[in-house]
Design a protein around this motif. Structure first.
Motif, PDB file in Angstrom:
ATOM      1  N   GLY A  25       0.829  -1.197   0.000  1.00  0.00           N
ATOM      2  CA  GLY A  25       0.000   0.000   0.000  1.00  0.00           C
ATOM      3  C   GLY A  25       0.865   1.249   0.000  1.00  0.00           C
ATOM      4  N   PHE A  26       0.286   2.373  -0.404  1.00  0.00           N
ATOM      5  CA  PHE A  26       1.037   3.616  -0.355  1.00  0.00           C
ATOM      6  C   PHE A  26       0.903   4.239   1.029  1.00  0.00           C
ATOM      7  CE2 PHE A  26      -3.109   4.689  -2.137  1.00  0.00           C
ATOM      8  CZ  PHE A  26      -3.496   5.769  -1.368  1.00  0.00           C
ATOM      9  N   ALA A  27       1.746   5.192   1.301  1.00  0.00           N
ATOM     10  CA  ALA A  27       1.812   5.785   2.637  1.00  0.00           C
ATOM     11  C   ALA A  27       0.464   6.388   3.030  1.00  0.00           C
ATOM     12  CB  ALA A  27       2.891   6.865   2.670  1.00  0.00           C
ATOM     13  N   LEU A  32      -6.172   8.017   4.625  1.00  0.00           N
ATOM     14  CA  LEU A  32      -6.843   8.872   3.644  1.00  0.00           C
ATOM     15  C   LEU A  32      -8.250   8.358   3.337  1.00  0.00           C
ATOM     16  CD1 LEU A  32      -3.901   9.563   1.174  1.00  0.00           C
ATOM     17  CD2 LEU A  32      -4.933  11.146   2.799  1.00  0.00           C
ATOM     18  N   VAL A  33      -8.400   7.040   3.289  1.00  0.00           N
ATOM     19  CA  VAL A  33      -9.724   6.464   3.059  1.00  0.00           C
ATOM     20  C   VAL A  33     -10.630   6.753   4.251  1.00  0.00           C
ATOM     21  CG1 VAL A  33     -10.975   4.306   2.703  1.00  0.00           C
ATOM     22  CG2 VAL A  33      -8.847   4.712   1.492  1.00  0.00           C
ATOM     23  N   LEU A  34     -10.087   6.719   5.465  1.00  0.00           N
ATOM     24  CA  LEU A  34     -10.868   7.061   6.655  1.00  0.00           C
ATOM     25  C   LEU A  34     -11.330   8.514   6.604  1.00  0.00           C
ATOM     26  CD1 LEU A  34     -11.947   6.207   9.442  1.00  0.00           C
ATOM     27  CD2 LEU A  34      -9.756   6.943  10.389  1.00  0.00           C
ATOM     28  N   LEU A  63     -16.368   2.736   2.655  1.00  0.00           N
ATOM     29  CA  LEU A  63     -15.027   3.295   2.820  1.00  0.00           C
ATOM     30  C   LEU A  63     -14.513   3.113   4.246  1.00  0.00           C
ATOM     31  CD1 LEU A  63     -15.217   6.595   0.735  1.00  0.00           C
ATOM     32  CD2 LEU A  63     -13.922   4.525   0.200  1.00  0.00           C
ATOM     33  N   LEU A  64     -15.402   3.195   5.222  1.00  0.00           N
ATOM     34  CA  LEU A  64     -14.997   2.965   6.603  1.00  0.00           C
ATOM     35  C   LEU A  64     -14.494   1.540   6.790  1.00  0.00           C
ATOM     36  CD1 LEU A  64     -14.780   3.906   9.541  1.00  0.00           C
ATOM     37  CD2 LEU A  64     -17.138   3.161   9.841  1.00  0.00           C
ATOM     38  N   LEU A  72      -2.238  -2.782   7.348  1.00  0.00           N
ATOM     39  CA  LEU A  72      -1.754  -1.405   7.267  1.00  0.00           C
ATOM     40  C   LEU A  72      -2.847  -0.402   7.590  1.00  0.00           C
ATOM     41  CD1 LEU A  72       0.322  -1.637   3.983  1.00  0.00           C
ATOM     42  CD2 LEU A  72       1.158  -1.680   6.327  1.00  0.00           C
ATOM     43  N   GLY A  73      -4.019  -0.879   7.950  1.00  0.00           N
ATOM     44  CA  GLY A  73      -5.148  -0.010   8.218  1.00  0.00           C
ATOM     45  C   GLY A  73      -5.037   0.672   9.560  1.00  0.00           C
ATOM     46  N   VAL A  74      -6.160   1.090  10.048  1.00  0.00           N
ATOM     47  CA  VAL A  74      -6.212   1.791  11.327  1.00  0.00           C
ATOM     48  C   VAL A  74      -5.768   0.861  12.456  1.00  0.00           C
ATOM     49  CG1 VAL A  74      -7.769   3.057  12.869  1.00  0.00           C
ATOM     50  CG2 VAL A  74      -7.963   3.331  10.418  1.00  0.00           C
ATOM     51  N   ARG A  75      -5.821  -0.470  12.205  1.00  0.00           N
ATOM     52  CA  ARG A  75      -5.322  -1.428  13.201  1.00  0.00           C
ATOM     53  C   ARG A  75      -3.887  -1.117  13.602  1.00  0.00           C
ATOM     54  NH1 ARG A  75      -6.013  -7.248  10.959  1.00  0.00           N
ATOM     55  NH2 ARG A  75      -4.334  -7.415  12.437  1.00  0.00           N
TER      56      ARG A  75
END
Length: 100
Positions: A25-27, A32-34, A63-64, A72-75
């Motif tokens: 994934g990108f940085a 950004l999706v959140l 999206l959430l 790499l998500g909010v986790r």
């Protein structure tokens, strides 16, 4: 001949998820999706009619879910480590999630 479209959709979704898990994934991708999800949720409240509000709300929810998924998500932001699905959080993970 009856065609089972749900299994075809499941195979397609599984392929997309497996591809997403293998790519880099990108940085700040999930962050950004959140942010986009939050903006779309606010836009749903300001929609001129119910139909567009419902579409924006569904988009915000999708999206959430995307923002919260993946390693790499909010986790990673709340320091939840990789573990088996359905396992309860450790006390350290609970503290890290609630005492940001």
């Amino acid at each position: 001949m009856k065609r089972n479209t749900s299994s075809a959709v499941q195979r397609m979704a599984r392929g997309a998820i497996e591809y997403d898990d293998t790519r880099d994934g990108f940085a700040l991708e999930h962050h950004l999706v959140l942010a986009a999800s939050s903006a779309l949720a606010v836009a749903a409240f300001m929609a001129p009619n119910r139909g567009s509000a419902a579409i924006r709300g569904i988009g915000a929810g999708l999206l959430l879910m995307r923002a919260l998924s993946g390693s790499l998500g909010v986790r990673s932001w709340v320091n939840v480590t990789d573990r088996r699905r359905g396992a309860p959080l450790t006390p350290e993970e609970v503290r890290a999630a609630w005492y940001l």
